[in-house]
Design an enzyme around this catalytic site. Structure first.
Site, PDB file in Angstrom:
ATOM      1  N   SER A   1      34.342  37.216  45.438  1.00  0.00           N
ATOM      2  CA  SER A   1      35.253  37.572  44.659  1.00  0.00           C
ATOM      3  C   SER A   1      36.639  37.308  45.132  1.00  0.00           C
ATOM      4  O   SER A   1      37.479  37.472  44.531  1.00  0.00           O
ATOM      5  CB  SER A   1      35.146  39.184  44.385  1.00  0.00           C
ATOM      6  OG  SER A   1      34.992  39.811  45.582  1.00  0.00           O
TER       7      SER A   1
ATOM      8  N   ASP B   1      41.205  49.676  44.040  1.00  0.00           N
ATOM      9  CA  ASP B   1      39.927  50.107  44.489  1.00  0.00           C
ATOM     10  C   ASP B   1      39.950  50.087  46.138  1.00  0.00           C
ATOM     11  O   ASP B   1      38.888  50.619  46.818  1.00  0.00           O
ATOM     12  CB  ASP B   1      38.663  49.190  44.185  1.00  0.00           C
ATOM     13  CG  ASP B   1      38.870  47.692  44.716  1.00  0.00           C
ATOM     14  OD1 ASP B   1      39.995  47.284  45.162  1.00  0.00           O
ATOM     15  OD2 ASP B   1      37.982  47.137  44.192  1.00  0.00           O
TER      16      ASP B   1
ATOM     17  N   HIS C   1      39.525  45.198  47.315  1.00  0.00           N
ATOM     18  CA  HIS C   1      40.064  43.989  47.118  1.00  0.00           C
ATOM     19  C   HIS C   1      41.312  43.956  47.157  1.00  0.00           C
ATOM     20  O   HIS C   1      42.253  44.955  47.117  1.00  0.00           O
ATOM     21  CB  HIS C   1      39.465  43.614  45.657  1.00  0.00           C
ATOM     22  CG  HIS C   1      37.838  43.176  45.438  1.00  0.00           C
ATOM     23  ND1 HIS C   1      37.324  44.374  44.787  1.00  0.00           N
ATOM     24  CD2 HIS C   1      37.219  42.367  45.696  1.00  0.00           C
ATOM     25  CE1 HIS C   1      36.064  43.964  44.794  1.00  0.00           C
ATOM     26  NE2 HIS C   1      36.022  42.829  45.606  1.00  0.00           N
TER      27      HIS C   1
END
Length: 358
Positions: A81, A246, A249
């Site tokens: 990601s 969050d 990330h």
């Protein structure tokens, strides 16, 4: 742990990867289990462990350069990601869009970006991603940027296996003619909700894997850039700004910081950097080192590049350690032009977000 000790550990992991070993661990299994639990708890605590689906950044960047200096360069992002850009809402905030726009400005050529990176991916997913990259032998990427490793640590993949998959991916891409730049395993010790002593443990495991990744990548003809604490002391000083909602990330500012550090190495790999920049600068503590020592030093200093140099030396292969100056990035196109049509047999890029990792 000293630089020499880190170098020895990295060399053992890389050797195990090359010769089929799998039992060399980064840290004790019980300790890693605690680390995994802490990371998962942190993710549930902030945002319930969810981030926005990364926006699709595929397309053509630098359209204004069309026809000036040749056909578009082809850039592909592979990995997890971090490479996909999870955590931001706009495509121009993703690392792929930032790198494509920056590369177009330096090369003064359009850049066709494709993203095969998949949130949640571990290094064993690179085989599938590389197959996508090489599906059409007439459209092999000019350069691939790989960012992977964090999920290998949190999912307890043996580091020798992790490095083996990454090395194989780099070898396949280089054999096909693509340049490869790998952003090594980021420092999981920067995840803000993770507390001591697990923060120290996460940092140690991340750096050991990053150093071993560097050895494997350089020996296959690729280059690495240490992501470390996601490329810069800014993360330690400003975690609220450089991590996303969050706290796991990167934010848009965090991805921009990372892309600024990776772009010079991407340009150098394509021969677009001034020749004088390729010579080691003693004032910046650059120079030629045995590859394991260079890998260990790079793992402890974010933004440091390692590339192959002399093939042999008294202590094995040597590498060039560089601390390149970051380059300011242009603002990516808000809506890049669609990439040229692919042959009908080319499979679609992955689009589903897998839970449970970076």
């Amino acid at each position: 742990m000293s630089s020499m000790s880190r170098a020895r550990v990295a060399r053992r992991i890389a050797a195990g990867a090359a010769y089929g070993g799998g039992g060399i661990g980064l840290v004790g299994a019980a300790a890693v289990g605690l680390l995994v639990a802490e990371v998962q708890m942190a993710k549930r605590h902030v945002g319930n462990g969810h981030s926005p689906h990364p926006p699709s950044a595929d397309g053509l960047y630098g359209r204004g350069y069309a026809g000036l200096n040749g056909p578009p360069l082809r850039l592909m992002m592979l990995g997890d990601s971090t490479a996909a850009g999870q955590g931001v809402h706009r495509l121009r905030q993703t690392p792929g869009a930032l790198l494509a726009s920056g590369l177009a400005a330096v090369a003064e050529r359009p850049v066709e970006l494709s993203v095969a990176a998949l949130p949640g991916a571990q290094s064993d997913d690179l085989d599938r991603q590389v197959a996508l990259a090489l599906e059409d032998q007439d459209r092999v990427p000019d350069i691939c940027v790989i960012m992977v490793g964090a999920n290998d640590v949190t999912h307890r993949m043996p580091p020798t296996r992790s490095v083996r998959h990454l090395s194989a991916a780099v070898r396949r891409l280089r054999t096909a003619g693509a340049e490869v730049v790998v952003g090594t395993c980021p420092d999981l010790g920067t995840i803000e909700p993770v507390q001591q002593p697990l923060r120290w443990l996460a940092r140690r495991a991340s750096r050991q894997l990053a150093a071993a990744q560097t050895i494997g990548v350089v020996e296959q003809g690729g280059r690495t850039v240490s992501l470390g604490d996601l490329l810069g002391p800014e993360f330690a000083a400003n975690p609220r700004e450089l991590f996303g909602p969050d706290n796991y990330h990167p934010s848009a500012e965090g991805y921009a910081t990372a892309a600024m550090a990776v772009l010079p190495t991407v340009c150098a790999a394509l021969g677009l950097w001034p020749a004088e920049e390729e010579r080691p600068d003693v004032s910046r503590r650059e120079g030629f080192l045995p590859v394991a020592r260079a890998a260990a030093e790079a793992a402890s200093e974010a933004g440091t590049e390692v590339t192959a140099a002399m093939p042999t030396g008294p202590r094995g292969p040597w590498a060039l350690l560089k601390r390149r100056r970051r380059r300011r990035l242009p603002t990516p196109d808000a809506a890049p032009a669609p990439a040229p049509a692919a042959p009908p047999l080319e499979p679609p890029l992955p689009s589903e977000v897998e839970s449970g990792g970076i």
